[in-house]
Design an enzyme around this catalytic site. Sequence first.
Site, short mmCIF file in Angstrom:
data_model
loop_
_atom_site.label_atom_id
_atom_site.label_comp_id
_atom_site.label_asym_id
_atom_site.label_seq_id
_atom_site.Cartn_x
_atom_site.Cartn_y
_atom_site.Cartn_z
N SER A 199 0.82 -1.20 0.00
CA SER A 199 0.00 0.00 0.00
C SER A 199 0.87 1.26 0.00
O SER A 199 1.66 1.46 -0.90
CB SER A 199 -0.96 -0.05 1.19
OG SER A 199 -1.96 0.93 1.08
N ASP A 356 -10.22 -3.41 -5.18
CA ASP A 356 -9.31 -2.45 -4.57
C ASP A 356 -9.23 -1.22 -5.46
O ASP A 356 -9.01 -1.34 -6.67
CB ASP A 356 -7.93 -3.10 -4.41
CG ASP A 356 -6.89 -2.19 -3.78
OD1 ASP A 356 -7.24 -1.08 -3.32
OD2 ASP A 356 -5.72 -2.59 -3.74
N HIS A 386 -8.27 -4.73 -0.66
CA HIS A 386 -7.09 -3.99 -0.23
C HIS A 386 -6.69 -4.36 1.20
O HIS A 386 -7.52 -4.42 2.11
CB HIS A 386 -7.33 -2.49 -0.30
CG HIS A 386 -6.10 -1.70 0.00
ND1 HIS A 386 -5.11 -1.52 -0.94
CD2 HIS A 386 -5.66 -1.09 1.13
CE1 HIS A 386 -4.13 -0.82 -0.39
NE2 HIS A 386 -4.43 -0.56 0.86
#
EC number: 3.1.1.71
Length: 416
Positions: A199, A356, A386
């Site tokens: 991320s 996501d 995610h």
Amino acid sequence: MGQPTPSRLRRFWVVSTILVSLLAYYMYIPLPADISDPWKLMLLDATFRSAQQLSHLIQYVGLSHHLLALNFIIVSFGRKSAWSSTNVQITDTNFDGVEVRVFEGFPKTKEPLKSGVLYIHGGGWALASARISYYDELCSAMAEELNAVIVSVEYRLVPKVHFPEQLYDIDRAARYFLQPEVLEKYSVDPARIAISGDSAGGNLAAALGQEFSKDATLRNKIKLQALIYPVLQALDFNTPSYQQNANSPILPRHVMVRYWIDYLKGNQDFVQAMLVNNHTSSDMEVAATLRARLNWLSLLPKSITKNYRPVMKKVGNSQIIQELPQLLDARSAPLIADQEVLQNLPKTYILTCEHDVLRDDGIMYVKRLESAGVEVTHDHFKDAFHGCMIFTSWPTNFSVGVRTRDSYIKWLKQNL
């Protein structure tokens, strides 16, 4: 005490039914049929939303910044002390003033030297820690399975610092780790080192890789980069994945925009304008030129673009770019880097999740790297959301979390 009367029992059941119904209403969000463990994901998302709402309440009454409060909640529930087992030794230390947690796998073979991975945790540049259980367990598994030294960086977070300070912390820790005497101390093979992150950590890993690729003294020091659902651009919040997953759990689109604004120390009043791409309208020449580098109509396959249409405003809000020129900086948005920078990057692994908002950031980076001649492995999971890779242990254990983690570690093992 006497027996409850029928009227009291009725009231009890009515109140209980109302409370359960309200809880179910709060928890329920419509999810795609193919997403992993949907009811467990609803519960996880509801828990995270509750923590976010509590943190905003704490800020509203003037006790603390909401991100500090939220991170306190996350870290308090997940912090783990350094420990040693029969397979992994964990040590808290610092590299050139940057706090790190070092995971050393005990040798399973007679190899004289180990591989090394510099790992950068996610959390919107504002949340989480190298010391919470999710990353502790991930890095321990990596150290054990790879017979490696994993350096998990405890970089400074928003709101205490903003871009580019997080990248500076990562850079300092990496340069320290790459010193010959430090690699020798940890018995790490200088030819077998990777940088990786998930991320926002994937964003920092990608940015670090590009910075190193421009430095002739460091260009060949990194053998691999592995990016897990990375954040790579803030010029288009209407890619197909942003449109498709605008309200998806864990990371809805508006939350990602807020993370960006906080990271760049901007004004949250810009959220609505950025959601509709007013910050990169066609009348803003520089922004529009850079946005052309992520033209998803050419970078994404038809199976992804489907019937989605680009959102490009003719006239936008020039104040946003004037106040946040960092939006146009490849150090914050690695997807917009020059082709000459990309062609010097090492072999790359990119993991993306179907459900996501960041899916297309990763897929577009795959395409741009391949066009630059970089060898890329793209690992896509159709039932993933995610953040899933760190959710592998009870009570937040997801089948896709285990599969993504195992696939990621397998690639590192085969290539590092």
